[in-house]
Design a protein around this motif. Structure first.
Motif, PDB file in Angstrom:
ATOM      1  N   CYS A  23       0.854  -1.183   0.000  1.00 33.96           N
ATOM      2  CA  CYS A  23       0.000   0.000   0.000  1.00 33.96           C
ATOM      3  C   CYS A  23       0.890   1.232   0.000  1.00 33.96           C
ATOM      4  N   ASN A  24       0.676   2.076  -0.961  1.00 35.36           N
ATOM      5  CA  ASN A  24       1.370   3.363  -1.006  1.00 35.36           C
ATOM      6  C   ASN A  24       0.339   4.475  -1.033  1.00 35.36           C
ATOM      7  N   TYR A  25       0.695   5.583  -0.461  1.00 36.56           N
ATOM      8  CA  TYR A  25      -0.244   6.692  -0.419  1.00 36.56           C
ATOM      9  C   TYR A  25       0.436   7.978  -0.856  1.00 36.56           C
ATOM     10  N   SER A  26      -0.387   8.909  -1.266  1.00 35.11           N
ATOM     11  CA  SER A  26       0.118  10.244  -1.559  1.00 35.11           C
ATOM     12  C   SER A  26      -0.748  11.229  -0.800  1.00 35.11           C
ATOM     13  N   TYR A  27      -0.080  11.941   0.089  1.00 34.05           N
ATOM     14  CA  TYR A  27      -0.766  12.956   0.892  1.00 34.05           C
ATOM     15  C   TYR A  27       0.297  13.790   1.561  1.00 34.05           C
ATOM     16  N   SER A  28       0.175  15.054   1.480  1.00 28.36           N
ATOM     17  CA  SER A  28       1.234  15.954   1.955  1.00 28.36           C
ATOM     18  C   SER A  28       1.226  16.138   3.460  1.00 28.36           C
ATOM     19  N   GLY A  29       0.114  15.843   4.096  1.00 28.94           N
ATOM     20  CA  GLY A  29       0.033  16.046   5.535  1.00 28.94           C
ATOM     21  C   GLY A  29       0.322  14.777   6.307  1.00 28.94           C
ATOM     22  N   SER A  30      -0.183  14.697   7.531  1.00 33.41           N
ATOM     23  CA  SER A  30      -0.020  13.505   8.360  1.00 33.41           C
ATOM     24  C   SER A  30      -1.286  12.657   8.280  1.00 33.41           C
ATOM     25  N   PRO A  31      -1.218  11.537   7.627  1.00 31.02           N
ATOM     26  CA  PRO A  31      -2.424  10.736   7.435  1.00 31.02           C
ATOM     27  C   PRO A  31      -2.646   9.735   8.562  1.00 31.02           C
ATOM     28  N   GLU A  32      -3.872   9.292   8.640  1.00 32.03           N
ATOM     29  CA  GLU A  32      -4.174   8.103   9.439  1.00 32.03           C
ATOM     30  C   GLU A  32      -4.383   6.986   8.432  1.00 32.03           C
ATOM     31  N   LEU A  33      -3.784   5.849   8.678  1.00 36.31           N
ATOM     32  CA  LEU A  33      -3.893   4.747   7.729  1.00 36.31           C
ATOM     33  C   LEU A  33      -4.493   3.527   8.390  1.00 36.31           C
ATOM     34  N   PHE A  34      -5.276   2.821   7.608  1.00 41.48           N
ATOM     35  CA  PHE A  34      -5.997   1.651   8.093  1.00 41.48           C
ATOM     36  C   PHE A  34      -5.866   0.515   7.080  1.00 41.48           C
ATOM     37  N   TRP A  35      -6.000  -0.689   7.585  1.00 46.88           N
ATOM     38  CA  TRP A  35      -6.221  -1.847   6.721  1.00 46.88           C
ATOM     39  C   TRP A  35      -7.582  -2.441   7.088  1.00 46.88           C
ATOM     40  N   GLN A  45     -14.469  -5.065   7.467  1.00 50.28           N
ATOM     41  CA  GLN A  45     -14.181  -4.868   8.887  1.00 50.28           C
ATOM     42  C   GLN A  45     -12.744  -4.402   9.073  1.00 50.28           C
ATOM     43  N   LEU A  46     -12.574  -3.636  10.125  1.00 51.25           N
ATOM     44  CA  LEU A  46     -11.256  -3.090  10.418  1.00 51.25           C
ATOM     45  C   LEU A  46     -10.292  -4.201  10.828  1.00 51.25           C
ATOM     46  N   LEU A  47      -9.127  -4.201  10.225  1.00 54.50           N
ATOM     47  CA  LEU A  47      -8.093  -5.162  10.604  1.00 54.50           C
ATOM     48  C   LEU A  47      -7.114  -4.492  11.560  1.00 54.50           C
ATOM     49  N   LEU A  48      -6.541  -3.395  11.131  1.00 54.19           N
ATOM     50  CA  LEU A  48      -5.680  -2.655  12.032  1.00 54.19           C
ATOM     51  C   LEU A  48      -5.493  -1.227  11.547  1.00 54.19           C
ATOM     52  N   ARG A  49      -4.985  -0.400  12.465  1.00 51.72           N
ATOM     53  CA  ARG A  49      -4.753   1.002  12.146  1.00 51.72           C
ATOM     54  C   ARG A  49      -3.362   1.388  12.623  1.00 51.72           C
ATOM     55  N   HIS A  50      -2.719   2.271  11.902  1.00 57.25           N
ATOM     56  CA  HIS A  50      -1.312   2.545  12.174  1.00 57.25           C
ATOM     57  C   HIS A  50      -1.125   3.218  13.519  1.00 57.25           C
ATOM     58  N   ILE A  51      -2.119   3.956  13.958  1.00 56.90           N
ATOM     59  CA  ILE A  51      -1.956   4.755  15.174  1.00 56.90           C
ATOM     60  C   ILE A  51      -1.791   3.855  16.402  1.00 56.90           C
ATOM     61  N   SER A  52      -2.326   2.644  16.326  1.00 58.02           N
ATOM     62  CA  SER A  52      -2.278   1.781  17.507  1.00 58.02           C
ATOM     63  C   SER A  52      -1.094   0.831  17.490  1.00 58.02           C
ATOM     64  N   ARG A  53      -0.436   0.722  16.340  1.00 58.50           N
ATOM     65  CA  ARG A  53       0.749  -0.136  16.213  1.00 58.50           C
ATOM     66  C   ARG A  53       0.485  -1.533  16.781  1.00 58.50           C
ATOM     67  N   GLU A  54      -0.640  -2.099  16.431  1.00 61.89           N
ATOM     68  CA  GLU A  54      -1.029  -3.386  16.982  1.00 61.89           C
ATOM     69  C   GLU A  54      -0.789  -4.506  15.972  1.00 61.89           C
ATOM     70  N   SER A  55      -0.925  -5.721  16.468  1.00 67.97           N
ATOM     71  CA  SER A  55      -0.860  -6.893  15.600  1.00 67.97           C
ATOM     72  C   SER A  55      -2.180  -7.629  15.751  1.00 67.97           C
ATOM     73  N   ILE A  56      -2.883  -7.786  14.637  1.00 65.18           N
ATOM     74  CA  ILE A  56      -4.178  -8.458  14.660  1.00 65.18           C
ATOM     75  C   ILE A  56      -4.096  -9.681  13.777  1.00 65.18           C
ATOM     76  N   LYS A  57      -4.478 -10.831  14.306  1.00 65.98           N
ATOM     77  CA  LYS A  57      -4.460 -12.095  13.553  1.00 65.98           C
ATOM     78  C   LYS A  57      -3.086 -12.345  12.938  1.00 65.98           C
ATOM     79  N   GLY A  58      -2.054 -11.875  13.592  1.00 70.09           N
ATOM     80  CA  GLY A  58      -0.698 -12.090  13.117  1.00 70.09           C
ATOM     81  C   GLY A  58      -0.227 -11.074  12.095  1.00 70.09           C
ATOM     82  N   PHE A  59      -1.127 -10.161  11.689  1.00 69.69           N
ATOM     83  CA  PHE A  59      -0.773  -9.139  10.717  1.00 69.69           C
ATOM     84  C   PHE A  59      -0.196  -7.907  11.413  1.00 69.69           C
ATOM     85  N   THR A  60       0.772  -7.300  10.764  1.00 71.26           N
ATOM     86  CA  THR A  60       1.313  -6.020  11.217  1.00 71.26           C
ATOM     87  C   THR A  60       1.460  -5.103  10.015  1.00 71.26           C
ATOM     88  N   ALA A  61       1.508  -3.814  10.294  1.00 68.70           N
ATOM     89  CA  ALA A  61       1.737  -2.835   9.236  1.00 68.70           C
ATOM     90  C   ALA A  61       2.450  -1.639   9.851  1.00 68.70           C
TER      91      ALA A  61
END
Lengths: 109, 118
Positions: A23-35, A45-61
């Motif tokens: 996943c690549n993004y283009s945005y000049s500011g500070s984004p919130e990113l989700f999978w 359904q939400l898998l994970l979000r970058h702000i929480s730096r969590e691991s869900i079902k073994g996935f990380t981002a």
């Protein structure tokens, strides 16, 4: 305008193999990113979000601001991981999400 | 928690008729809901942002008079496809966010409505 790119429409890996959905993004500011994940015949359904730096079902981002990427990784794929995966971005104070085109992951037995 | 219910799951209608789709937040209040459209094997495209007690905000290229949005309460938003045509056939999905769970919490999605116009 912000943009989310998922370069792989389809991705197949064998069970137990590592998997990375790009996943690549283009945005000049500070984004919130989700999978988000959508299993067959189920709602998105939400898998994970970058702000929480969590691991869900073994996935990380990890958010890499230098490369403007938010790749989704799992060291050992399972058959039940087969699904459609969407990367999404929320910019600043905006309320809505911008979605990538999605990657269909198939984990082969 | 944070469940969004969407009805109907699927609907078939004749060309020229109108169809209403409901989106309810079951266990939280949603001042804002979002309506997406998804074509087969494609991503979700935001159509409009529904605001409780005020007018919806439509994305560029989305016809306001064709896709009427009403958000009369904190738990209900409706999308009415007016004078439907076959090209309106699509999968419509609503979404909301439970602000009470925190600013950075993800969005909850409805199960979607498959509209087929014949």
């Amino acid at each position: 305008a912000q943009r989310v790119t998922q370069p792989e429409k389809l991705l197949s890996v064998f069970k137990g193999a590592p998997v990375e959905l790009k996943c690549n993004y283009s945005y000049s500011g500070s984004p919130e990113l989700f999978w988000y994940v959508q299993y067959s015949r189920q709602r998105l359904q939400l898998l994970l979000r970058h702000i929480s730096r969590e691991s869900i079902k073994g996935f990380t981002a990890d958010l890499n601001k230098g490369e403007t990427s938010f790749h989704l990784k799992k060291p050992f794929a399972q058959e039940e991981d087969s699904a459609m995966y969407y990367c999404a971005l929320k910019k600043g104070s905006a309320r809505q999400l911008t979605f990538g085109s999605g990657t269909q992951l198939t984990v082969l037995p | 928690g944070a469940v969004v219910s969407q009805h109907p799951s699927w609907v078939i209608c004749k060309s020229g008729t109108s169809v209403k789709i409901e989106c309810r937040s079951l266990d939280f209040q949603a001042t804002t809901m979002f309506w997406y459209r998804q074509f087969p094997k494609q991503s979700l495209m935001l159509m409009a942002t529904s605001n409780e007690g005020s007018k919806a905000t439509y994305e560029q290229g989305v016809e306001k008079d064709k896709f009427l949005i009403n958000h009369a309460s904190l738990t209900l938003s409706t999308l009415t496809v007016t004078s439907a045509h076959p090209e309106d056939s699509s999968f419509y999905i609503c979404s909301a966010r439970d602000i009470g769970r925190g600013e950075h919490y993800g969005y909850t999605f409805g199960s979607g409505t498959r509209l087929t116009v014949v």
